[in-house]
Design a protein around this motif. Structure first.
Motif, PDB file in Angstrom:
ATOM      1  N   GLY A   1       0.761  -0.712   0.038  1.00 10.27           N
ATOM      2  CA  GLY A   1      -0.097  -0.131  -0.255  1.00 10.27           C
ATOM      3  C   GLY A   1       1.044   1.050   0.134  1.00 10.27           C
ATOM      4  N   ALA A   2       2.082   0.994  -0.546  1.00  6.08           N
ATOM      5  CA  ALA A   2       2.663   2.633  -0.367  1.00  6.08           C
ATOM      6  C   ALA A   2       2.356   4.101  -1.145  1.00  6.08           C
ATOM      7  CB  ALA A   2       4.316   2.322  -0.623  1.00  6.08           C
ATOM      8  N   ALA A   3       1.760   3.433  -2.572  1.00  8.07           N
ATOM      9  CA  ALA A   3       1.341   4.627  -3.447  1.00  8.07           C
ATOM     10  C   ALA A   3      -0.032   5.161  -2.792  1.00  8.07           C
ATOM     11  CB  ALA A   3       0.544   4.084  -5.038  1.00  8.07           C
ATOM     12  N   TYR A   4      -0.745   4.040  -2.079  1.00  8.51           N
ATOM     13  CA  TYR A   4      -1.919   4.954  -0.953  1.00  8.51           C
ATOM     14  C   TYR A   4      -1.001   5.384  -0.357  1.00  8.51           C
ATOM     15  CZ  TYR A   4      -6.666   4.907   1.601  1.00  8.51           C
ATOM     16  OH  TYR A   4      -7.398   4.953   2.492  1.00  8.51           O
ATOM     17  N   GLY A   5      -0.659   4.885   0.884  1.00 12.14           N
ATOM     18  CA  GLY A   5      -0.218   5.840   1.940  1.00 12.14           C
ATOM     19  C   GLY A   5       0.561   7.079   1.415  1.00 12.14           C
ATOM     20  N   ALA A   6       1.174   7.133   0.452  1.00  4.50           N
ATOM     21  CA  ALA A   6       2.050   7.982  -0.342  1.00  4.50           C
ATOM     22  C   ALA A   6       0.935   9.282  -0.428  1.00  4.50           C
ATOM     23  CB  ALA A   6       3.076   8.055  -1.160  1.00  4.50           C
TER      24      ALA A   6
END
Length: 197
Positions: A147-152
């Protein structure tokens, strides 16, 4: 009202939105699989647009039932839009690229928020009042293995909300973010000596 309870009651007050989404989302997904996504996605967008305009027609001292009805219809509209829209996006991608597609979709939704606020907030500031509410996430502050893209993207929304609050707050425009996630509360004693969470 006890300000310690305000976030709880704000969440409870928003339940019609969630209920509408929970009703329409699965139904829209099921029906759009049989009849196509375009009608339901377009209808949901148009209905959502109407619910965004509807509060402008409310009097200053409006009652909660009217506002709850608008929230319910907005939830239904977003449910009608979201399922077929997301299915259309995901079905257009090869299975190994769907995670990237979901991240890009979320980034575009956040970019739309930026553009909309950029267009509307100066007008609110000029008239001396207004409110902007963005949706953050605990994922912005709590990294996870996926979920890096979502969190960023949600971290970007939250910092942008702080900048907008600084930029437009002095002109009477309230800018806040709602950030779903786990909630902890202090225990308070009852009159009988026991406590409630």
């Amino acid at each position: 009202m006890d300000f310690e309870e305000t976030p709880l009651w704000a969440g409870i007050s928003m339940l019609p939105l969630t209920i509408g989404f929970l009703i329409a989302g699965p139904f829209s997904g099921w029906v759009s699989d049989r009849f196509g996504a375009r009608t339901f996605a377009t209808g949901g967008m148009l209905l959502a647009a109407a619910t965004f305009v509807a509060p402008e027609e409310l009097p200053v001292d409006f009652g909660y039932p009217v506002f709850a009805a608008i929230l319910l219809v907005n939830g239904v509209a977003m449910g009608l839009f979201s399922s077929p829209n997301r299915a259309a996006i995901m079905n257009s991608l090869p299975p190994d690229q769907r995670g990237v597609g979901a991240g890009i979709s979320t980034t575009f939704q956040n970019a739309a928020t930026v553009l909309l606020v950029g267009a509307l907030a100066p007008a609110m500031a000029a008239r001396g009042h207004g409110a902007v509410i963005t949706v953050g996430s605990s994922a912005a502050r709590t990294p996870a293995p996926i979920g890096a893209a979502y969190g960023a993207s949600k971290a970007g929304v939250e910092i942008l909300t702080r900048y907008w609050a600084t930029e437009f707050g002095g002109s009477g425009v309230r800018v806040n973010t709602v950030s779903p996630g786990p909630v902890t509360r202090r225990r308070r004693p009852l009159s009988g000596g026991s406590s409630v969470p």
